[in-house]
Design a protein around this motif. Structure first.
Motif, PDB file in Angstrom:
ATOM      1  N   GLU A  63       8.266  37.697  36.364  1.00 30.18           N
ATOM      2  CA  GLU A  63       9.290  38.499  37.022  1.00 30.18           C
ATOM      3  C   GLU A  63      10.643  38.322  36.344  1.00 30.18           C
ATOM      4  N   ASP A  64      10.936  37.106  35.894  1.00 22.96           N
ATOM      5  CA  ASP A  64      12.195  36.843  35.202  1.00 22.96           C
ATOM      6  C   ASP A  64      12.255  37.593  33.872  1.00 22.96           C
ATOM      7  N   VAL A  65      11.152  37.603  33.155  1.00 22.09           N
ATOM      8  CA  VAL A  65      11.090  38.313  31.877  1.00 22.09           C
ATOM      9  C   VAL A  65      11.220  39.816  32.110  1.00 22.09           C
ATOM     10  N   MET A  66      10.593  40.326  33.178  1.00 20.46           N
ATOM     11  CA  MET A  66      10.717  41.745  33.506  1.00 20.46           C
ATOM     12  C   MET A  66      12.160  42.101  33.849  1.00 20.46           C
ATOM     13  N   LEU A  67      12.837  41.237  34.610  1.00 22.11           N
ATOM     14  CA  LEU A  67      14.238  41.472  34.941  1.00 22.11           C
ATOM     15  C   LEU A  67      15.095  41.460  33.682  1.00 22.11           C
ATOM     16  N   ARG A  68      14.826  40.524  32.790  1.00 25.15           N
ATOM     17  CA  ARG A  68      15.569  40.434  31.543  1.00 25.15           C
ATOM     18  C   ARG A  68      15.386  41.702  30.711  1.00 25.15           C
ATOM     19  N   ASN A  69      14.160  42.216  30.633  1.00 27.95           N
ATOM     20  CA  ASN A  69      13.895  43.444  29.892  1.00 27.95           C
ATOM     21  C   ASN A  69      14.588  44.643  30.535  1.00 27.95           C
ATOM     22  N   GLN A  77      19.081  48.558  30.488  1.00 26.50           N
ATOM     23  CA  GLN A  77      20.174  49.177  31.238  1.00 26.50           C
ATOM     24  C   GLN A  77      21.549  48.751  30.735  1.00 26.50           C
ATOM     25  N   ASN A  78      21.564  47.886  29.715  1.00 24.21           N
ATOM     26  CA  ASN A  78      22.802  47.385  29.119  1.00 24.21           C
ATOM     27  C   ASN A  78      23.630  46.565  30.108  1.00 24.21           C
ATOM     28  N   TRP A  79      22.957  45.816  30.991  1.00 24.95           N
ATOM     29  CA  TRP A  79      23.649  44.922  31.909  1.00 24.95           C
ATOM     30  C   TRP A  79      24.087  43.691  31.139  1.00 24.95           C
ATOM     31  N   ARG A  80      25.078  43.003  31.648  1.00 24.99           N
ATOM     32  CA  ARG A  80      25.558  41.761  31.055  1.00 24.99           C
ATOM     33  C   ARG A  80      25.417  40.650  32.087  1.00 24.99           C
ATOM     34  N   ARG A  81      25.510  39.422  31.590  1.00 21.75           N
ATOM     35  CA  ARG A  81      25.478  38.259  32.487  1.00 21.75           C
ATOM     36  C   ARG A  81      26.839  37.601  32.480  1.00 21.75           C
ATOM     37  N   CYS A  82      27.260  37.173  33.651  1.00 22.58           N
ATOM     38  CA  CYS A  82      28.501  36.424  33.748  1.00 22.58           C
ATOM     39  C   CYS A  82      28.325  35.119  32.972  1.00 22.58           C
ATOM     40  N   PRO A  83      29.211  34.821  32.028  1.00 25.89           N
ATOM     41  CA  PRO A  83      29.079  33.586  31.256  1.00 25.89           C
ATOM     42  C   PRO A  83      29.189  32.317  32.104  1.00 25.89           C
ATOM     43  N   SER A  84      29.778  32.438  33.276  1.00 20.95           N
ATOM     44  CA  SER A  84      29.972  31.268  34.130  1.00 20.95           C
ATOM     45  C   SER A  84      28.756  30.986  35.006  1.00 20.95           C
TER      46      SER A  84
END
Length: 108
Positions: free
Chosen positions: A50-56, A61-68
């Motif tokens: 599920e984590d890998v699917m979310l990452r894909n 979708q060109n989402w980003r992750r908060c660096p914090s």
């Protein structure tokens, strides 16, 4: 059982018992959409299917992750200045900490 004949690096293989694909290098279920190096960089709690699917999905979708806090965020409109729910402000384009609405690194 896999036999290492020293000629070819086996990555993707199929279990003869259940028929599911697995990665012979990482010794896990097949990690679709990423190579072994990318998979190995993930923390242990990000390696589930599920984590890998979310990452894909986030990547498509060109989402980003908060660096914090590493929470996914999506910019729908406006400038590249983002303020996460954790309170951390960063540039959506380059990920560097932001102190104003104009990024000093990528000038956007």
């Amino acid at each position: 059982m896999l036999i290492d004949d020293g000629e070819e690096v086996v990555r993707e293989s199929q279990c003869p018992h259940c028929g599911r694909m697995f990665c012979a290098q990482c010794k896990v279920a097949w990690h679709v959409g990423m190579d072994c190096g990318e998979f190995q960089k993930l923390s242990v709690d990000e390696r589930g299917n599920e984590d890998v699917m979310l990452r894909n999905l986030a990547q498509s979708q060109n989402w980003r992750r908060c660096p914090s806090c590493m929470f996914y965020v999506e910019k729908s409109v406006g400038c590249s200045y983002m303020k996460c729910r954790s309170g951390y402000a960063f540039c959506y384009n380059c990920g560097l900490q932001a102190v104003s609405h104009t990024c000093q690194s990528c000038h956007k």
